[in-house]
Enzyme design. Structure first.
Site, PDB file in Angstrom:
ATOM      1  N   GLU A   1       3.929  -2.519  -5.968  1.00  0.00           N
ATOM      2  CA  GLU A   1       4.979  -3.206  -4.913  1.00  0.00           C
ATOM      3  C   GLU A   1       4.368  -4.490  -5.659  1.00  0.00           C
ATOM      4  OE1 GLU A   1       4.021  -1.570  -1.272  1.00  0.00           O
ATOM      5  OE2 GLU A   1       4.328  -0.026  -1.335  1.00  0.00           O
TER       6      GLU A   1
ATOM      7  N   GLY B   1       0.626  -0.831  -0.047  1.00  0.00           N
ATOM      8  CA  GLY B   1      -0.300  -0.138  -0.176  1.00  0.00           C
ATOM      9  C   GLY B   1       0.902   1.692  -0.315  1.00  0.00           C
TER      10      GLY B   1
ATOM     11  N   GLU C   1      -0.994   1.112  -5.975  1.00  0.00           N
ATOM     12  CA  GLU C   1       0.716   0.934  -4.723  1.00  0.00           C
ATOM     13  C   GLU C   1       0.460  -0.530  -4.826  1.00  0.00           C
ATOM     14  OE1 GLU C   1       2.959   2.680  -3.033  1.00  0.00           O
ATOM     15  OE2 GLU C   1       1.969   4.519  -3.856  1.00  0.00           O
TER      16      GLU C   1
ATOM     17  N   GLU D   1      11.069  -8.673  -0.634  1.00  0.00           N
ATOM     18  CA  GLU D   1      10.440  -9.812  -0.964  1.00  0.00           C
ATOM     19  C   GLU D   1       9.288  -9.452  -0.151  1.00  0.00           C
ATOM     20  OE1 GLU D   1      11.302 -13.584   1.197  1.00  0.00           O
ATOM     21  OE2 GLU D   1      12.709 -12.260   2.884  1.00  0.00           O
TER      22      GLU D   1
END
Length: 153
Positions: free
Chosen positions: A66, A46, A62, A120
């Protein structure tokens, strides 16, 4: 330059109110978390809303940036505000964030691992969570205890 960067040029380290949007992504009764590069903690994908965006657009943008995942069928999970929304970063920036959190178990795409913001991404069960971002513990804990968990039909 994004909105936050523009505002910081004007106000320096003073308090800035932001709207953050994130998504609790669930698969097989596990939550997707990202290991952040900036603070060595885990949290949900987010980020901060840009002017003109909707809550949904922010959360989906987002998350795609991401994680590489396209999320669909977002349901409102919760609205989070209050004193826990305050944060002061190492550089002195102060922020108060209101969080709009969504939930989905419907997504597609290839899960990225290392990105600009993350080491990760991994799915975790409710009883095996890593060191969490303190600003996200409230809603992750609500997911763990199944508070506000929306019904997906």
């Amino acid at each position: 330059m994004n909105y936050i960067q523009k505002m910081r040029k004007l106000i320096g380290n003073e308090m800035l109110m932001t709207v953050g949007c994130g998504i609790i992504i669930e698969k097989d009764n596990q939550i997707l978390l990202q290991h952040r590069k900036d603070h060595d903690v885990w949290g949900i994908p987010g980020g901060v809303m840009e002017p003109g965006e909707t809550f949904y657009e922010t959360a989906m943008r987002e998350t795609l940036e991401e994680t590489g995942l396209k999320v669909e069928q977002l349901k409102l999970f919760g609205l989070y505000s209050g004193e826990e929304g305050f944060s002061q970063y190492q550089n002195g920036d102060k922020v108060f964030s209101v969080q709009i959190i969504f939930y989905s178990n419907c997504f597609s795409g290839e899960l990225l691992q290392s990105t600009e913001e993350s080491h990760e991404h991994r799915f975790f069960s409710r009883n095996n969570l890593p060191h969490l971002n303190s600003h996200q513990e409230r809603f992750i804990h609500d997911w763990v205890t199944r508070v506000n968990l929306p019904v997906i039909k």
